[in-house]
Scaffold this motif. Structure first.
Motif, mmCIF file in Angstrom:
data_model
loop_
_atom_site.group_PDB
_atom_site.id
_atom_site.type_symbol
_atom_site.label_atom_id
_atom_site.label_comp_id
_atom_site.label_asym_id
_atom_site.label_seq_id
_atom_site.Cartn_x
_atom_site.Cartn_y
_atom_site.Cartn_z
ATOM 1 N N GLY A 1 16.809 -38.001 -7.322
ATOM 2 C CA GLY A 1 15.538 -37.506 -7.847
ATOM 3 C C GLY A 1 15.136 -36.155 -7.282
ATOM 4 O O GLY A 1 14.064 -35.649 -7.606
ATOM 5 N N ALA A 2 15.963 -35.583 -6.436
ATOM 6 C CA ALA A 2 15.625 -34.285 -5.845
ATOM 7 C C ALA A 2 16.786 -33.324 -6.032
ATOM 8 O O ALA A 2 17.954 -33.728 -6.016
ATOM 9 C CB ALA A 2 15.336 -34.461 -4.359
ATOM 10 N N ALA A 3 16.469 -32.058 -6.196
ATOM 11 C CA ALA A 3 17.512 -31.041 -6.325
ATOM 12 C C ALA A 3 18.280 -30.927 -5.010
ATOM 13 O O ALA A 3 17.744 -31.198 -3.937
ATOM 14 C CB ALA A 3 16.879 -29.704 -6.680
ATOM 15 N N ASP A 4 19.556 -30.556 -5.138
ATOM 16 C CA ASP A 4 20.354 -30.284 -3.940
ATOM 17 C C ASP A 4 20.956 -28.898 -4.094
ATOM 18 O O ASP A 4 20.876 -28.286 -5.174
ATOM 19 C CB ASP A 4 21.444 -31.347 -3.758
ATOM 20 C CG ASP A 4 21.877 -31.481 -2.294
ATOM 21 O OD1 ASP A 4 21.587 -30.549 -1.504
ATOM 22 O OD2 ASP A 4 22.484 -32.500 -1.951
ATOM 23 N N ARG A 5 21.531 -28.393 -3.013
ATOM 24 C CA ARG A 5 22.110 -27.053 -3.059
ATOM 25 C C ARG A 5 23.432 -27.044 -2.306
ATOM 26 O O ARG A 5 23.526 -27.598 -1.206
ATOM 27 C CB ARG A 5 21.166 -26.036 -2.400
ATOM 28 C CG ARG A 5 19.772 -26.009 -3.006
ATOM 29 C CD ARG A 5 18.928 -24.900 -2.396
ATOM 30 N NE ARG A 5 18.908 -24.975 -0.936
ATOM 31 C CZ ARG A 5 18.705 -23.924 -0.130
ATOM 32 N NH1 ARG A 5 18.504 -22.723 -0.665
ATOM 33 N NH2 ARG A 5 18.700 -24.063 1.167
ATOM 34 N N LEU A 6 24.427 -26.419 -2.916
ATOM 35 C CA LEU A 6 25.684 -26.152 -2.209
ATOM 36 C C LEU A 6 25.440 -24.914 -1.360
ATOM 37 O O LEU A 6 25.136 -23.838 -1.899
ATOM 38 C CB LEU A 6 26.811 -25.909 -3.216
ATOM 39 C CG LEU A 6 28.159 -25.457 -2.644
ATOM 40 C CD1 LEU A 6 28.743 -26.505 -1.704
ATOM 41 C CD2 LEU A 6 29.150 -25.158 -3.766
ATOM 42 N N ILE A 7 25.536 -25.062 -0.036
ATOM 43 C CA ILE A 7 25.159 -23.944 0.821
ATOM 44 C C ILE A 7 26.329 -23.349 1.600
ATOM 45 O O ILE A 7 26.205 -22.260 2.145
ATOM 46 C CB ILE A 7 24.024 -24.335 1.807
ATOM 47 C CG1 ILE A 7 24.405 -25.591 2.590
ATOM 48 C CG2 ILE A 7 22.712 -24.542 1.055
ATOM 49 C CD1 ILE A 7 23.379 -25.982 3.641
ATOM 50 N N ALA A 8 27.467 -24.044 1.660
ATOM 51 C CA ALA A 8 28.614 -23.474 2.380
ATOM 52 C C ALA A 8 29.901 -24.118 1.882
ATOM 53 O O ALA A 8 29.907 -25.271 1.446
ATOM 54 C CB ALA A 8 28.468 -23.681 3.880
ATOM 55 N N ALA A 9 30.964 -23.360 1.942
ATOM 56 C CA ALA A 9 32.279 -23.882 1.568
ATOM 57 C C ALA A 9 33.323 -23.227 2.449
ATOM 58 O O ALA A 9 33.189 -22.052 2.831
ATOM 59 C CB ALA A 9 32.572 -23.591 0.096
ATOM 60 N N SER A 10 34.348 -23.975 2.770
ATOM 61 C CA SER A 10 35.435 -23.416 3.566
ATOM 62 C C SER A 10 36.706 -24.195 3.274
ATOM 63 O O SER A 10 36.681 -25.225 2.597
ATOM 64 C CB SER A 10 35.100 -23.492 5.064
ATOM 65 O OG SER A 10 35.066 -24.846 5.479
ATOM 66 N N SER A 11 37.814 -23.675 3.762
ATOM 67 C CA SER A 11 39.095 -24.355 3.610
ATOM 68 C C SER A 11 39.994 -23.946 4.764
ATOM 69 O O SER A 11 40.043 -22.759 5.117
ATOM 70 C CB SER A 11 39.750 -23.973 2.280
ATOM 71 O OG SER A 11 41.085 -24.457 2.259
ATOM 72 N N PRO A 12 40.714 -24.901 5.343
ATOM 73 C CA PRO A 12 41.680 -24.504 6.371
ATOM 74 C C PRO A 12 42.822 -23.674 5.795
ATOM 75 O O PRO A 12 43.570 -23.058 6.552
ATOM 76 C CB PRO A 12 42.193 -25.845 6.918
ATOM 77 C CG PRO A 12 41.821 -26.868 5.918
ATOM 78 C CD PRO A 12 40.635 -26.357 5.162
ATOM 79 N N ALA A 13 42.928 -23.611 4.466
ATOM 80 C CA ALA A 13 44.033 -22.881 3.830
ATOM 81 C C ALA A 13 43.703 -21.420 3.558
ATOM 82 O O ALA A 13 44.560 -20.672 3.091
ATOM 83 C CB ALA A 13 44.414 -23.565 2.514
ATOM 84 N N ALA A 14 42.458 -21.003 3.830
ATOM 85 C CA ALA A 14 42.054 -19.633 3.484
ATOM 86 C C ALA A 14 41.100 -19.082 4.536
ATOM 87 O O ALA A 14 40.430 -19.834 5.246
ATOM 88 C CB ALA A 14 41.378 -19.609 2.117
ATOM 89 N N GLU A 15 41.041 -17.759 4.615
ATOM 90 C CA GLU A 15 40.120 -17.130 5.565
ATOM 91 C C GLU A 15 38.670 -17.433 5.213
ATOM 92 O O GLU A 15 37.837 -17.611 6.085
ATOM 93 C CB GLU A 15 40.312 -15.611 5.559
ATOM 94 C CG GLU A 15 41.546 -15.155 6.291
ATOM 95 C CD GLU A 15 41.663 -13.643 6.259
ATOM 96 O OE1 GLU A 15 40.664 -12.945 6.492
ATOM 97 O OE2 GLU A 15 42.774 -13.169 5.970
ATOM 98 N N GLN A 16 38.377 -17.403 3.944
ATOM 99 C CA GLN A 16 37.005 -17.681 3.527
ATOM 100 C C GLN A 16 37.000 -18.267 2.124
ATOM 101 O O GLN A 16 37.943 -18.090 1.352
ATOM 102 C CB GLN A 16 36.150 -16.407 3.571
ATOM 103 C CG GLN A 16 36.624 -15.310 2.633
ATOM 104 C CD GLN A 16 35.771 -14.049 2.771
ATOM 105 O OE1 GLN A 16 35.384 -13.655 3.869
ATOM 106 N NE2 GLN A 16 35.464 -13.421 1.652
ATOM 107 N N VAL A 17 35.937 -19.000 1.835
ATOM 108 C CA VAL A 17 35.731 -19.546 0.489
ATOM 109 C C VAL A 17 34.353 -19.098 0.041
ATOM 110 O O VAL A 17 33.364 -19.311 0.738
ATOM 111 C CB VAL A 17 35.806 -21.085 0.483
ATOM 112 C CG1 VAL A 17 35.552 -21.621 -0.933
ATOM 113 C CG2 VAL A 17 37.152 -21.568 0.993
ATOM 114 N N ARG A 18 34.309 -18.459 -1.099
ATOM 115 C CA ARG A 18 33.018 -18.027 -1.639
ATOM 116 C C ARG A 18 32.854 -18.574 -3.051
ATOM 117 O O ARG A 18 33.832 -18.736 -3.784
ATOM 118 C CB ARG A 18 32.926 -16.496 -1.674
ATOM 119 C CG ARG A 18 32.786 -15.875 -0.299
ATOM 120 C CD ARG A 18 32.413 -14.418 -0.369
ATOM 121 N NE ARG A 18 33.481 -13.603 -0.949
ATOM 122 C CZ ARG A 18 33.381 -12.305 -1.167
ATOM 123 N NH1 ARG A 18 32.260 -11.663 -0.897
ATOM 124 N NH2 ARG A 18 34.391 -11.635 -1.692
#
Lengths: 192, 162
Positions: B59-76
């Motif tokens: 019943g409440a909005a959520d937000r994706l606030i971070a992502a990462s992967s051990p396979a990459a330097e960064q995930v955006r």
């Protein structure tokens, strides 16, 4: 009315992505003319020009390998279209042209095109060669420089081109056009 | 979207969980994560795209606030959009809102997770680990199947099916 379908699909694609719906004048949507002289370097290191493709039909897309989403979708769609009509590539050249020759080396292009089709060619070269080909095909792009120069993106016009045996545009397609639509136009041109 | 501390925390949690296998799909609180897939890459390719669907049954909005992967330097999180000149642009999105009762689909040619600075190629038939952090639902570790770009384009469907 048929011509409107890809435009509407392109609009829907953007709507799905949550961006503003780009209801543009038709003149900004798809070029009706493209093609001309170019000189590039293929994925084997060989210099190629527009003359090398005359007499063949080209399915060509301009992008860059770090554009993993839209460019992958566009190239996969062209590969599916080619497989539906001319899988051996006896009359059709399936071509990816990079707009990012700094990162997309000959070696990377050779590997990258294999992800899509064994017959796909990957063309690059110097910045000047790529700029010249982009001008000939009315591809507009901007390299978005960032801090360390590694993860930058390249804005670019999103059309895929069906180019005739004379090196001139037959039809441009947008990323919302399914492979079936491109295959039908390719089939009609080859058999027409 | 880069948060190296979070990666360390999540990897620590995974060790404590001792073999609790990550899966491609997950239920995380009110969030259902499904249809996760990543595009295969060439050995010298620095970037991969991953897609998934986020359904918020709460019943409440959520937000994706971070992502990462051990396979990459960064995930955006990236959005491909078309500007006023018909030019496709790709821009980083810092936060993705998932409305209460809503579904957000990451699809080829639209929203996608970009794995940048790959440490090795993603091969068809393998999986790549993604760690996602949501404001409400918390963190989840997914083992995302790697598929060929052509399979992803055919099945991805957003732009063809809608």
């Amino acid at each position: 009315m048929r011509r409107l379908v890809p435009l509407m699909l392109a609009g829907l694609l953007t709507a799905c992505s949550g961006a503003a719906n780009p209801l543009l004048p038709a003149s900004q949507r798809m070029p009706s003319e493209a093609g001309g002289p170019f000189e590039l370097v293929d994925q084997t290191g060989m210099t190629v020009t527009d003359q090398d493709f005359h007499g063949q039909v080209m399915l060509v897309y301009f992008g860059y390998t770090n554009c993993a989403s839209l460019c992958g979708l566009s190239l996969a769609t062209l590969a599916d279209a080619m497989d539906a009509v001319d899988p051996a590539g006896s009359e059709t050249a399936l071509v990816f042209v990079t707009l990012d020759p700094r990162r997309d080396t000959t070696e990377l292009l050779a590997e990258y095109v294999q992800l899509f089709h064994e017959r796909m060619r990957g063309l690059g070269g110097t910045r000047e060669q790529v700029d010249g080909a982009a001008r000939a095909f009315k591809v507009y792009f901007t390299v978005n420089e960032d801090g360390d120069g590694r993860f930058y993106s390249v804005d670019h016009t999103r059309w895929s081109y069906l180019v005739g045996r004379d090196g001139r545009l037959v039809q441009a397609f947008g990323p919302g056009d399914p492979p079936e639509a491109i295959a039908a136009r390719l089939q009609a041109y080859l058999r027409g | 979207m880069v948060d190296r501390r979070m990666v360390a925390v999540v990897m620590g949690a995974a060790l404590v969980a001792a073999g609790a296998a990550a899966a491609a799909d997950a239920q995380l609180g009110a969030l259902r994560i499904g249809n996760a897939r990543a595009g295969a890459t060439a050995p010298r390719q620095a970037t991969a795209a991953a897609y998934l669907t986020l359904a918020n049954g709460g019943g409440a909005a959520d937000r994706l606030i971070a992502a990462s992967s051990p396979a990459a330097e960064q995930v955006r999180l990236h959005m491909t959009a078309v500007d006023a000149q018909g030019v496709a642009t790709m821009r980083a999105v810092d936060v993705l809102q998932i409305p209460a009762g809503g579904v957000v689909a990451l699809e080829p040619g639209g929203l996608h997770l970009m794995l940048e600075g790959l440490k090795g190629p993603l091969a068809v038939g393998t999986t790549v680990t993604l760690v996602l952090r949501f404001d409400r639902a918390g963190e989840v570790r997914l083992d995302v199947p790697v598929r060929s770009p052509r399979e992803i384009a055919r099945a991805g469907g957003g732009q063809h099916a809608h």
